[in-house]
Design an enzyme around this catalytic site. Structure first.
Site, PDB file in Angstrom:
ATOM      1  N   LYS B  77       0.646   6.310   2.986  1.00  0.00           N
ATOM      2  CA  LYS B  77       0.676   5.757   1.630  1.00  0.00           C
ATOM      3  C   LYS B  77       0.881   6.889   0.626  1.00  0.00           C
ATOM      4  O   LYS B  77       0.284   7.956   0.776  1.00  0.00           O
ATOM      5  CB  LYS B  77      -0.649   5.032   1.364  1.00  0.00           C
ATOM      6  CG  LYS B  77      -0.720   4.284   0.042  1.00  0.00           C
ATOM      7  CD  LYS B  77      -2.072   3.566  -0.082  1.00  0.00           C
ATOM      8  CE  LYS B  77      -2.211   2.787  -1.358  1.00  0.00           C
ATOM      9  NZ  LYS B  77      -3.514   2.106  -1.465  1.00  0.00           N
ATOM     10  N   SER B 152      -3.083  -2.702  -2.643  1.00  0.00           N
ATOM     11  CA  SER B 152      -2.044  -1.794  -3.067  1.00  0.00           C
ATOM     12  C   SER B 152      -1.328  -1.078  -1.922  1.00  0.00           C
ATOM     13  O   SER B 152      -0.269  -0.498  -2.131  1.00  0.00           O
ATOM     14  CB  SER B 152      -2.632  -0.746  -4.004  1.00  0.00           C
ATOM     15  OG  SER B 152      -3.579   0.042  -3.309  1.00  0.00           O
ATOM     16  N   SER B 176      -7.575  -2.943  -0.775  1.00  0.00           N
ATOM     17  CA  SER B 176      -6.182  -2.487  -0.740  1.00  0.00           C
ATOM     18  C   SER B 176      -5.624  -2.156   0.645  1.00  0.00           C
ATOM     19  O   SER B 176      -4.428  -1.893   0.766  1.00  0.00           O
ATOM     20  CB  SER B 176      -5.994  -1.273  -1.648  1.00  0.00           C
ATOM     21  OG  SER B 176      -5.826  -1.697  -2.974  1.00  0.00           O
TER      22      SER B 176
END
Lengths: 91, 472
Positions: B77, B152, B176
């Site tokens: 990420k 996210s 997330s």
């Protein structure tokens, strides 16, 4: 309810320009309305939690190490080995 | 070849020389080339991946024993730092920021020989539940391109779901990892607070943030978790995991009655009922428990604590030390105000504003302090439930993935998609999200919550469930 003036005041505290037409007051008010639910909870005599397991004061030996000085190169404005900022005295 | 792979299968393939590490990495790069134009899971690819794969192949050629994770390609990420690679956090303010050091999690995986494929898309500064708040464009759900992948860590979940990466790292502050894993039909683990180092993770809310794996199977999540967990002297909140592992093989699971709310999709409710039946057939016992503060009140407390911590963490983006700086500014103050206005997106500004408000003079007690006290009640809810059961089972989300554009106009409705997830972060617990249906279609997901540092227990229950799916 949060007024447009309050929004400008908070923005100033947060160091962000917010244009008059970008109205955050409606959105923020709606979210704060939801948050109001917390008033229903009886919190008398309850201690606050800031860390889930209450760990405090974790220490380690302070051993100086030489790390890459790449960090300074990331600054947008530099002169020689210094990070440059606008002058602050005349403001 | 990337579709049916797990970490163990890939490891066996490498050891038995069915394919080389270079071929394995190349097949994932090819998959990205083929699919990512439509999905947009990756922001940047790692150019060095093939040369790293060659090193693994050399070790194999020499007949050296390789660790399980050697040669395994993974995605990171883009709020987790990898030295020499851009790390944007999905924000314009870090558009050109190149990481000067590597996060401990990534360092530990690289030491095992894992190969970084690239950095994945996310909501700006991990603030969002749909990936639509990325400054670089939205990621699409591989199971239905018109829908969001969740957020996210939406890029990471989409990359694993579309077999563009064998596993991926995400971060979970209020769901997330679990929500996008659920939206994309894959597995996501939010580890116990402190079990994984946060060093090198771009901070959002420091008392809630944890890095965790997104994978195809529970076993893979366990392998990655074991490789990267444990005390790191660079993160004072990290701890070593207890040495004694859970030896139990029969479990009692709590079902919190408050989590079965009105407005939940029928598929979700049926999926959970079916999961309970399957687990019962495996000998798992169920019992109703009560977590009265863990849905609405938890979400309300979360939307004070998280923005408060975030507004303070994001004060570092000042246009001076690193990141974007407004060149037109004439004074120091203008550098701050203009750089932050132009660098941050709307959702980030919204949360900074919320946090600044909650912490501002006159409001601290009514908002922040009250929320922290409610946080104590949330912890106590879980403590009392865990005195009766080994784990807690809930849906991951009440409604199936929404369409792109459906919720961006109404921030509160976006926040509500994490209603079952935030309490776990506030209490610091571990939880794993598991897909319930056909992984090729949009499907509901269940969350199994464990006691602090009881990742073992939720892995075992997760594997029991997976076993019932394989029989079909």
């Amino acid at each position: 309810m949060i007024s447009k003036e309050e929004v400008q005041h908070i923005a100033k505290l947060a160091r962000i320009n917010i244009k008059k037409e970008d109205d955050f007051s409606g959105e923020l008010s709606k979210i704060l309305d939801y948050i109001k639910k917390l008033k229903e909870v009886n919190i008398e005599g309850i201690e606050p939690t800031s860390h889930p397991f209450g760990i405090e004061n974790v220490q380690r030996e302070d051993i100086p190490k030489k790390k890459d000085s790449d960090l300074k190169k990331l600054a947008p404005d530099r002169e020689r080995d210094y990070i440059k900022v606008k002058k602050i005295l005349d403001q | 070849m990337t579709e049916g792979l797990t970490i163990k299968k890939a490891n066996e393939g490498l050891k038995s020389k069915n394919f080389s590490a270079v071929e394995l990495a190349q097949s994932f790069l090819d998959k990205i080339g083929e699919k990512d134009k439509k999905i947009f899971a990756f922001l940047n690819l790692n150019k060095g991946v093939i040369s790293k794969a060659k090193e693994v192949d050399k070790l194999i050629a020499k007949g050296k024993e390789i660790p399980l994770l050697s040669g395994i390609p993974f995605a990171v990420k883009d709020n987790i730092l990898v030295k020499g690679l851009k790390c944007t956090a999905g924000s314009k303010i870090l558009k050109d920021y190149v990481a000067p050091y590597t996060a401990t999690t990534v360092e530990r995986l690289e030491k095992e020989g894992s190969l970084i494929l690239g950095k994945t898309n996310l909501d700006e500064f991990a603030m969002g539940s749909s990936n639509e708040y990325s400054a670089f464009g939205a990621t699409h759900n591989p199971l239905d391109l018109e829908r969001v992948p969740g957020g996210s860590s939406g890029g990471s979940a989409a990359a694993v779901s579309a077999s563009m990466s064998l596993f991926a790292l995400g971060s979970d502050t209020g769901g997330s990892i679990r929500q996008p894993a659920g939206f994309c039909g894959v597995v996501g683990l939010k580890p116990t607070y402190g079990s994984v180092s946060r060093y090198g993770l771009i901070a959002m809310a420091s008392s809630l943030d944890q890095i965790g794996p997104i994978t195809k199977t529970v076993e893979d999540a366990e392998i990655v978790f074991r490789a990267m967990s444990g005390k790191d002297e660079m993160d004072s909140t990290s701890v070593d995991l207890p040495k004694v592992r859970d030896k139990k093989s029969s479990f009692k699971i709590g079902i919190p009655k408050e989590f079965f709310v009105k407005g939940m999709d029928k598929e979700v409710e049926e999926g959970i009922k079916d999961a309970i039946l399957r687990l019962e057939k495996q000998g798992v016992k169920f019992e109703e428990v009560s977590l009265p503060h863990c849905t609405d009140y938890a979400l309300a407390a979360y939307y004070i604590i998280m923005p408060s911590e975030a507004s303070s963490n994001l004060a570092r983006y000042d246009g001076i030390k690193y990141g974007f700086s407004d060149k037109g500014a004439k004074s120091l103050k203008e550098v701050y105000f203009n750089s932050r206005e132009k660098g941050f997106g709307k959702e980030v500004i919204r949360r900074i504003m919320l946090g600044t408000f909650a912490l501002s003079s006159g409001y601290y007690e009514a908002y922040y302090l009250r929320a922290q006290k409610v946080r104590t009640l949330i912890r106590k809810d879980f403590e009392s439930a865990f005195s009766k059961v080994d784990a807690i089972l809930t849906p991951t989300f009440p409604n199936l993935p929404f369409r792109i554009g459906e919720k961006t106009k109404d921030p509160l409705s976006m926040y509500l998609s994490d209603i079952f997830l935030v309490a776990v972060n506030l209490a610091g617990l571990c939880a794993i999200a598991l897909p319930l249906g056909n992984k090729k279609l949009l499907t509901p997901s269940m969350q199994i919550i464990g006691k602090p540092f009881a990742e073992d227990t939720i892995f075992k229950i997760g594997k029991l469930f997976e076993k019932t799916c394989q029989k079909e």
